[in-house]
Design a protein around this motif. Structure first.
Motif, PDB file in Angstrom:
ATOM      1  N   VAL A   1       7.187  -2.575  -3.356  1.00 54.20           N
ATOM      2  CA  VAL A   1       5.984  -3.399  -3.235  1.00 54.20           C
ATOM      3  C   VAL A   1       5.455  -3.668  -4.640  1.00 54.20           C
ATOM      4  N   ASN A   2       4.902  -4.847  -4.824  1.00 53.04           N
ATOM      5  CA  ASN A   2       4.367  -5.191  -6.136  1.00 53.04           C
ATOM      6  C   ASN A   2       2.851  -5.162  -6.121  1.00 53.04           C
ATOM      7  N   LEU A   3       2.310  -4.351  -7.006  1.00 55.39           N
ATOM      8  CA  LEU A   3       0.861  -4.207  -7.043  1.00 55.39           C
ATOM      9  C   LEU A   3       0.353  -4.323  -8.463  1.00 55.39           C
ATOM     10  N   ASP A   4      -0.910  -4.699  -8.582  1.00 57.27           N
ATOM     11  CA  ASP A   4      -1.574  -4.642  -9.877  1.00 57.27           C
ATOM     12  C   ASP A   4      -1.923  -3.174 -10.118  1.00 57.27           C
ATOM     13  N   GLU A   5      -1.298  -2.562 -11.144  1.00 53.96           N
ATOM     14  CA  GLU A   5      -1.509  -1.127 -11.363  1.00 53.96           C
ATOM     15  C   GLU A   5      -2.549  -0.855 -12.450  1.00 53.96           C
ATOM     16  N   SER A   6      -3.385  -1.857 -12.762  1.00 54.66           N
ATOM     17  CA  SER A   6      -4.352  -1.607 -13.832  1.00 54.66           C
ATOM     18  C   SER A   6      -5.500  -0.704 -13.369  1.00 54.66           C
ATOM     19  N   VAL A   7      -5.990   0.057 -14.325  1.00 49.75           N
ATOM     20  CA  VAL A   7      -7.076   0.996 -14.060  1.00 49.75           C
ATOM     21  C   VAL A   7      -8.395   0.235 -14.096  1.00 49.75           C
ATOM     22  N   LYS A   8      -9.272   0.528 -13.141  1.00 47.67           N
ATOM     23  CA  LYS A   8     -10.583  -0.148 -13.122  1.00 47.67           C
ATOM     24  C   LYS A   8     -11.509   0.454 -14.180  1.00 47.67           C
ATOM     25  N   PRO A   9     -12.448  -0.305 -14.694  1.00 42.74           N
ATOM     26  CA  PRO A   9     -13.371   0.238 -15.700  1.00 42.74           C
ATOM     27  C   PRO A   9     -14.070   1.492 -15.155  1.00 42.74           C
ATOM     28  N   ALA A  10     -14.043   2.557 -15.954  1.00 45.85           N
ATOM     29  CA  ALA A  10     -14.720   3.828 -15.627  1.00 45.85           C
ATOM     30  C   ALA A  10     -14.135   4.544 -14.406  1.00 45.85           C
ATOM     31  N   GLU A  11     -12.949   4.129 -13.993  1.00 42.80           N
ATOM     32  CA  GLU A  11     -12.329   4.789 -12.838  1.00 42.80           C
ATOM     33  C   GLU A  11     -11.778   6.159 -13.249  1.00 42.80           C
ATOM     34  N   GLU A  12     -12.063   7.191 -12.461  1.00 47.04           N
ATOM     35  CA  GLU A  12     -11.552   8.539 -12.731  1.00 47.04           C
ATOM     36  C   GLU A  12     -10.055   8.573 -12.418  1.00 47.04           C
ATOM     37  N   PRO A  13      -9.262   9.329 -13.222  1.00 45.88           N
ATOM     38  CA  PRO A  13      -7.815   9.402 -12.969  1.00 45.88           C
ATOM     39  C   PRO A  13      -7.462   9.786 -11.529  1.00 45.88           C
ATOM     40  N   MET A  14      -8.197  10.749 -10.948  1.00 42.51           N
ATOM     41  CA  MET A  14      -7.915  11.160  -9.564  1.00 42.51           C
ATOM     42  C   MET A  14      -8.120  10.010  -8.585  1.00 42.51           C
ATOM     43  N   ASP A  15      -9.204   9.281  -8.801  1.00 43.17           N
ATOM     44  CA  ASP A  15      -9.502   8.143  -7.920  1.00 43.17           C
ATOM     45  C   ASP A  15      -8.427   7.066  -8.065  1.00 43.17           C
ATOM     46  N   TYR A  16      -7.952   6.907  -9.300  1.00 45.12           N
ATOM     47  CA  TYR A  16      -6.929   5.893  -9.582  1.00 45.12           C
ATOM     48  C   TYR A  16      -5.622   6.181  -8.835  1.00 45.12           C
ATOM     49  N   VAL A  17      -5.107   7.414  -8.940  1.00 41.08           N
ATOM     50  CA  VAL A  17      -3.818   7.694  -8.275  1.00 41.08           C
ATOM     51  C   VAL A  17      -3.948   7.634  -6.757  1.00 41.08           C
ATOM     52  N   VAL A  18      -5.086   8.067  -6.237  1.00 38.47           N
ATOM     53  CA  VAL A  18      -5.299   8.000  -4.779  1.00 38.47           C
ATOM     54  C   VAL A  18      -5.366   6.529  -4.341  1.00 38.47           C
ATOM     55  N   ARG A  19      -6.114   5.733  -5.093  1.00 36.07           N
ATOM     56  CA  ARG A  19      -6.228   4.306  -4.748  1.00 36.07           C
ATOM     57  C   ARG A  19      -4.850   3.642  -4.743  1.00 36.07           C
ATOM     58  N   LEU A  20      -4.037   3.936  -5.783  1.00 39.82           N
ATOM     59  CA  LEU A  20      -2.724   3.279  -5.856  1.00 39.82           C
ATOM     60  C   LEU A  20      -1.755   3.750  -4.780  1.00 39.82           C
ATOM     61  N   ALA A  21      -1.740   5.047  -4.492  1.00 40.55           N
ATOM     62  CA  ALA A  21      -0.844   5.556  -3.438  1.00 40.55           C
ATOM     63  C   ALA A  21      -1.207   4.914  -2.105  1.00 40.55           C
ATOM     64  N   ARG A  22      -2.488   4.835  -1.822  1.00 33.27           N
ATOM     65  CA  ARG A  22      -2.947   4.228  -0.566  1.00 33.27           C
ATOM     66  C   ARG A  22      -2.614   2.732  -0.540  1.00 33.27           C
ATOM     67  N   ALA A  23      -2.786   2.079  -1.694  1.00 32.43           N
ATOM     68  CA  ALA A  23      -2.499   0.638  -1.758  1.00 32.43           C
ATOM     69  C   ALA A  23      -1.001   0.376  -1.559  1.00 32.43           C
ATOM     70  N   LYS A  24      -0.144   1.250  -2.107  1.00 31.28           N
ATOM     71  CA  LYS A  24       1.307   1.081  -1.931  1.00 31.28           C
ATOM     72  C   LYS A  24       1.673   1.241  -0.458  1.00 31.28           C
ATOM     73  N   ALA A  25       1.109   2.259   0.203  1.00 29.76           N
ATOM     74  CA  ALA A  25       1.402   2.481   1.624  1.00 29.76           C
ATOM     75  C   ALA A  25       0.908   1.302   2.468  1.00 29.76           C
ATOM     76  N   GLU A  26      -0.287   0.838   2.139  1.00 26.62           N
ATOM     77  CA  GLU A  26      -0.883  -0.282   2.894  1.00 26.62           C
ATOM     78  C   GLU A  26      -0.083  -1.582   2.679  1.00 26.62           C
ATOM     79  N   ALA A  27       0.317  -1.820   1.427  1.00 26.10           N
ATOM     80  CA  ALA A  27       1.100  -3.031   1.127  1.00 26.10           C
ATOM     81  C   ALA A  27       2.451  -2.988   1.838  1.00 26.10           C
ATOM     82  N   GLY A  28       3.070  -1.811   1.866  1.00 28.97           N
ATOM     83  CA  GLY A  28       4.360  -1.648   2.554  1.00 28.97           C
ATOM     84  C   GLY A  28       4.217  -1.870   4.048  1.00 28.97           C
TER      85      GLY A  28
END
Ligand SMILES: Cc1cn([C@H]2C[C@H](O)[C@@H](COP(=O)(O)OP(=O)(O)OP(=O)(O)O)O2)c(=O)[nH]c1=O
Length: 186
Positions: free
Chosen positions: A27-54
């Motif tokens: 799946v192709n996603l925009d993997e950029s980090v949001k301003p002031a996003e915490e690293p933990m929030d970032y990896v959770v957001r991306l894992a969920r987005a990959k599953a949802e996109a798939g």
């Protein structure tokens, strides 16, 4: 059949260890980090987005796993090195210090979207310039978060790990099994 929404051969290899039949899609996603996003929030957001996109891409039928890994040093995310000087900057931070590897895994099915987050502490020896230069020219750092692979030639630099080895490589096996069991997929 279960779907792994990942292009990573390492994640596929790890998932094979759970002995569950699956197929892989990317799946192709925009993997950029949001301003002031915490690293933990970032990896959770991306894992969920990959599953949802798939899930969307495969037609909302088969359950889909997505995962994301980030190397975090002094609360900063070290992505995949874009060139040699970027890699050298990363290795200067990792040398003689400890950092966190954060991996999130998410499962999307008709029962909804669940995830787990795993944080592993990894310590590196003090690295010489010669070691850093040698490692870069092996080609291994290029496609890896933080510029290293613990399962490969960089294993020799790791003095200590506290947490999940499989999570550092890209897919936390215990937590993935738990998610699959909750949905009677394992
Ligand atoms: C720290 C570390 C990272 N890595 C790898 C795991 C991941 O493949 C990669 C982190 O990047 P990710 O963006 O999590 O994954 P990916 O782009 O390789 O695959 P996809 O998005 O399609 O699932 O770095 C190792 O292989 N070994 C290590 O020790």
């Amino acid at each position: 059949m279960l779907i792994l929404a990942s292009a990573s051969p390492r994640r596929a290899e790890l998932l094979h260890q759970l002995q569950v039949p699956f197929r892989q899609i990317s799946v192709n996603l925009d993997e950029s980090v949001k301003p002031a996003e915490e690293p933990m929030d970032y990896v959770v957001r991306l894992a969920r987005a990959k599953a949802e996109a798939g899930w969307r891409q495969a037609g909302h039928v088969d359950p889909v796993l997505g995962s994301d890994t980030a190397v975090v040093c002094q609360n900063r995310i070290l992505g995949k090195p874009v060139d040699k000087s970027d890699f050298q900057r990363m290795f200067a931070l990792l040398s003689g210090a400890h950092h966190q590897v954060m991996t999130a895994v998410a499962l999307r099915s008709d029962r909804g979207l669940q995830h787990r987050l795993v944080v592993t502490d990894v310590s590196f020896k003090v690295l010489s310039q010669a070691e850093t230069d040698w490692y870069w020219q092996t080609g291994e750092p290029a496609d890896k978060a933080g510029g290293y692979g613990i399962q490969g030639l960089a294993g020799r630099f790791v003095t200590r790990i506290q947490g999940s080895y499989s999570a550092v490589v890209g897919l936390p096996l215990y937590e993935t099994a738990e998610l699959l069991k909750e949905q009677n997929l394992l």
